[in-house]
Motif scaffolding. Structure first.
Motif, PDB file in Angstrom:
ATOM      1  N   LEU A 157       0.973  -1.281  -0.041  1.00  0.00           N
ATOM      2  CA  LEU A 157      -0.025   0.194   0.216  1.00  0.00           C
ATOM      3  C   LEU A 157       0.699   1.136  -0.142  1.00  0.00           C
ATOM      4  CD1 LEU A 157      -2.621  -0.748   2.643  1.00  0.00           C
ATOM      5  CD2 LEU A 157      -2.840  -1.071   0.151  1.00  0.00           C
ATOM      6  N   GLY A 158       0.435   2.303  -0.395  1.00  0.00           N
ATOM      7  CA  GLY A 158       0.895   3.675  -0.460  1.00  0.00           C
ATOM      8  C   GLY A 158       1.836   3.828  -1.651  1.00  0.00           C
ATOM      9  N   THR A 159       2.249   5.157  -1.722  1.00  0.00           N
ATOM     10  CA  THR A 159       3.166   5.446  -2.860  1.00  0.00           C
ATOM     11  C   THR A 159       4.445   4.647  -2.952  1.00  0.00           C
ATOM     12  OG1 THR A 159       2.341   7.366  -3.141  1.00  0.00           O
ATOM     13  CG2 THR A 159       4.532   7.259  -4.202  1.00  0.00           C
ATOM     14  N   GLY A 160       4.911   3.743  -3.830  1.00  0.00           N
ATOM     15  CA  GLY A 160       5.963   2.875  -3.863  1.00  0.00           C
ATOM     16  C   GLY A 160       5.916   1.831  -2.842  1.00  0.00           C
ATOM     17  N   GLY A 161       4.804   1.402  -2.086  1.00  0.00           N
ATOM     18  CA  GLY A 161       4.946   0.495  -1.325  1.00  0.00           C
ATOM     19  C   GLY A 161       5.230   1.100   0.010  1.00  0.00           C
ATOM     20  N   ARG A 162       5.209   2.394   0.388  1.00  0.00           N
ATOM     21  CA  ARG A 162       5.788   2.927   1.598  1.00  0.00           C
ATOM     22  C   ARG A 162       4.858   2.792   2.457  1.00  0.00           C
ATOM     23  NH1 ARG A 162       8.078   5.793  -2.562  1.00  0.00           N
ATOM     24  NH2 ARG A 162      10.354   5.856  -2.384  1.00  0.00           N
ATOM     25  N   GLY A 163       3.506   2.196   2.605  1.00  0.00           N
ATOM     26  CA  GLY A 163       2.710   2.192   3.567  1.00  0.00           C
ATOM     27  C   GLY A 163       1.648   3.523   3.737  1.00  0.00           C
TER      28      GLY A 163
END
Length: 377
Positions: free
Chosen positions: A210-216
């Motif tokens: 989840l989040g931009t670039g998988g950054r949560g």
């Protein structure tokens, strides 16, 4: 007498429908598992992006272990504080937007370290009542008083904040592992501005997926965040992101860190490769989100009550016995699913917990929803 007590408690578990005896998995490819020679579509894996079986990562991990060996053979405070581990920790801190990081052998161990060590009698821990068992155990092992607030209720949290005797620390998750839902992060941020508390957020099920670039999704509110490699990141172990001061404190006082063998150097090398895959994983994340929406729609159209806002879905069943019976029948039909029963969830609120992976097909979802509907009638 001792053996008798153990047998009696096990017998009672069976009578209550709470006995656990998981099947032995022989093999798997991320989308399926093989049990007793049968291939089953797997809805019980946390390999959300399908990286656990990614050929690129498997090759890089193999090369890393071949070069560096299989063990650090020491704790971080003796000779296990390898330069490549520090390089990887700093890379993770930079990527997720924190000052520093520490790698741990497991998320459970990481939560024990954070919550039993950082906070003391001067603080009051206010925790969402649906946090992970390791979070609760960490609080129990520490010296800080703690009080729960109703799941995702910012109103109840505010009441707790107003009555807190010590400096408040809010403990929650960004994506809850059983419910599949998220807290109202914008409201939490407003409360944080008003009350000035510290926040510990478990992002184990969000990082990578989840989040931009998988950054949560919780960086705006999280002073300390926990992530695991063993879910969307397809590896093993865990990491904690935090200010440098907190890292220094944990290295000096956290028993779960001090008295354990460090992860091997090869793990850190592989973790750096994982970070590259996560960074360029938008296609996997988009597919995962699309599949999650589709399965939710298929199940709700068939009359099921489904909770979950992302790749973890909780199908509400109620009875522990009925939930167990359904997953047993699903197994016979070729589907590997997991039922969460007491004490993982409250008594009488059993669910079938479904985890999606980017490797699932749309046909997997259609056939599964048809099977569950047919078996539940």
């Amino acid at each position: 007498m001792f053996d008798k007590r153990l047998r009696q408690k096990l017998a009672l578990q069976k009578e209550k429908g709470l006995y656990r005896n998981p099947p032995v998995v022989d093999d798997g490819d991320g989308r399926t598992v093989t049990v007793d020679g049968r291939t089953l579509v797997n809805f019980a894996s946390n390999d959300y992006l399908g990286l656990g079986r990614c050929e690129t990562l498997r090759k890089k991990a193999s090369d890393a272990f071949s070069r560096y060996g299989t063990s650090s053979s020491s704790s971080r405070l003796v000779s296990g504080n390898a330069s490549v581990i520090r390089e990887a920790e700093k890379a993770y801190a930079d990527y997720f937007g924190y000052e520093d990081a520490i790698f741990f052998p497991s998320g459970y161990q990481a939560n024990l370290a954070i919550l039993s060590t950082l906070f003391g009698p001067e603080e009051t821990l206010l925790f969402d009542k649906h946090v992970h068992a390791s979070t609760v155990k960490g609080m129990q092992l520490g010296t800080a008083p703690f009080k729960g607030f109703r799941h995702n209720s910012m109103g109840h949290l505010e009441k707790r904040l107003k009555s807190a005797s010590g400096h408040p620390v809010v403990v929650t998750e960004s994506l809850f592992s059983m419910d599949g839902d998220t807290p109202r992060l914008a409201e939490l941020a407003e409360l944080k501005k008003s009350h000035g508390f510290l926040t510990v957020v478990d992002e184990a099920h969000a990082y990578g997926a989840l989040g931009t670039g998988g950054r949560g999704i919780a960086r705006e509110v999280a002073d300390v965040a926990l992530g695991t490699f063993g879910k969307a990141m397809g590896l093993f172990g865990a990491f904690v992101l935090m200010p440098s001061l907190y890292r220094e404190y944990l290295f000096n006082f956290a028993s779960p860190l001090i008295y354990t063998t460090a992860l091997p150097e090869a793990h850190a090398v592989t973790a750096l490769a994982v970070l590259s895959e996560v960074e360029r994983g938008d296609g996997r994340r988009e597919r995962l989100s699309s599949l999650s929406r589709k399965l939710t729609r298929l199940l709700t159209d068939r009359g099921f009550t489904v909770c979950g806002e992302a790749h973890i879905l909780a199908v509400q069943i109620g009875s522990e016995e009925r939930a167990h019976d359904l997953v047993t029948k699903l197994f016979d039909q070729g589907y590997f699913a997991f039922t969460a029963r007491f004490p993982t969830v409250p008594m009488g609120q059993a669910i079938i917990r479904l985890s999606l992976t980017a490797n699932h097909t749309e046909k997997d979802l259609e056939d599964f929803s048809d099977a569950l509907f047919r078996l539940s009638r």
